[in-house]
Design an enzyme around this catalytic site. Structure first.
Site, PDB file in Angstrom:
ATOM      1  CE  LYS A  92      -3.074   2.129  10.479  1.00  0.00           C
ATOM      2  NZ  LYS A  92      -3.889   1.390   9.504  1.00  0.00           N
ATOM      3  CD  GLU A  94      -0.307   1.100   3.353  1.00  0.00           C
ATOM      4  OE1 GLU A  94      -0.329   2.213   2.777  1.00  0.00           O
ATOM      5  OE2 GLU A  94      -0.243   0.975   4.586  1.00  0.00           O
TER       6      GLU A  94
END
Length: 304
Positions: free
Chosen positions: A156, A24
């Site tokens: 995260k 990404e």
């Protein structure tokens, strides 16, 4: 079918059925400062090549989804300016308006799938945000509908990890933890959430991914790869810093897709760069594992 612009290297690898790993690009456009972002992008691509696979950094350039970027395109993403952050929902808008965008996990998954790339390495995925639970990342819904193996360092740590894992279960997304009994939390190896399924071998992950795809289940496969022990941050210390950054974001009215870049910036500043160093270490670690999975998968397909 949407046209995906492939670099010559990626196109040749796919045509020859060689292993390819998608990467990404929001880590370049919105995750790190220039020029470190471009340096890290090159390091991650080199890590994939060192394991025997071909890297395909994904982005949208002037409205066209691309898999495989050259140095000039990476510099364009990394130097700021008119570069947006695109999730999968934004790809049509980017195409019509000719925008250049760093792609999030969801957008990268979609472009990789359209290009025929089945393995993808990132830092951490999005998930259910802390609070009322209404803020849920498109990464989860993309995992529910797009058949790509995603290697990450867990969810995260700014998010609600237990609720994210529950949501993935509801969405029928298999979750594997590589080499550990506890689901990782990005900067740290421990989250307090037990691993649903532990896997210790990249070849077994490739076999599971192949069997999953063969059953036409239609979902992605999530592989959580803990940050290396030497690079992990102290859970209590980083936890306190995250709480303070979340409170500041709320006070300043920062929400939606702007939350993660703001929090990463605050964490890097408050930890004197140790959070950034950990982020780089885990991304490289994930790239290596993803490449090993892709190589093993290619070998298994060749034998069958």
């Amino acid at each position: 079918m949407t046209e995906i612009r492939l670099s010559d290297e990626v196109a040749a690898a796919l045509a020859e059925a060689r292993p390819v790993v998608a990467l990404e690009s929001t880590i370049i456009s919105h995750g790190m400062p220039w020029p470190r972002n471009a340096e890290v992008a090159a390091e991650v691509e080199a890590a994939v090549r060192a394991e025997g696979a071909v890297p395909a950094t994904v982005a949208v350039i002037d409205g066209t989804p691309c898999a495989g970027l050259d140095a000039a395109q990476i510099a364009r993403l990394g130097q700021g300016g008119a570069v947006v952050k695109a999730a999968s929902r934004d790809l049509g808008l980017c195409a019509v308006r000719g925008l250049t965008a760093g792609t999030t996990v969801s957008a990268t998954m979609r472009i990789a799938h359209l290009a025929g790339i089945g393995t993808f390495a990132t830092g951490g995925i999005g998930g259910v945000h802390r609070g009322d639970g209404l803020d849920v990342s498109a990464d989860l819904t993309e995992l529910a509908v797009t058949d790509v193996c995603v290697v990450c360092a867990g969810v995260k740590s700014i998010l609600d990890i237990p609720r994210t894992i529950e949501t993935l279960e509801t969405l029928r997304v298999p979750v594997l933890v590589f080499g550990a009994d506890e689901f990782p939390a990005f900067y740290t190896r421990r989250s307090g959430v037990a691993a649903g399924e532990r896997v210790d071998d990249a070849a077994e992950i490739a076999a599971i991914r192949s069997a999953h795809a063969a059953m036409s289940l239609g979902t992605g496969l999530l592989v959580a790869n803990p940050i290396p022990e030497a690079d992990a941050l102290d859970p209590d210390a980083i936890g306190g810093t995250i709480e303070a950054a979340l409170a500041e974001a709320a006070a300043r009215g920062i929400n939606g897709k702007e939350v993660t870049p703001f929090l990463l910036g605050r964490l890097n500043a408050e930890t004197d760069g140790t959070a950034l160093a950990a982020n780089i270490a885990l991304v490289l670690n994930n790239a290596r594992l993803a490449a090993r999975i892709a190589v093993a998968g290619t070998a298994q397909t060749a034998r069958s």
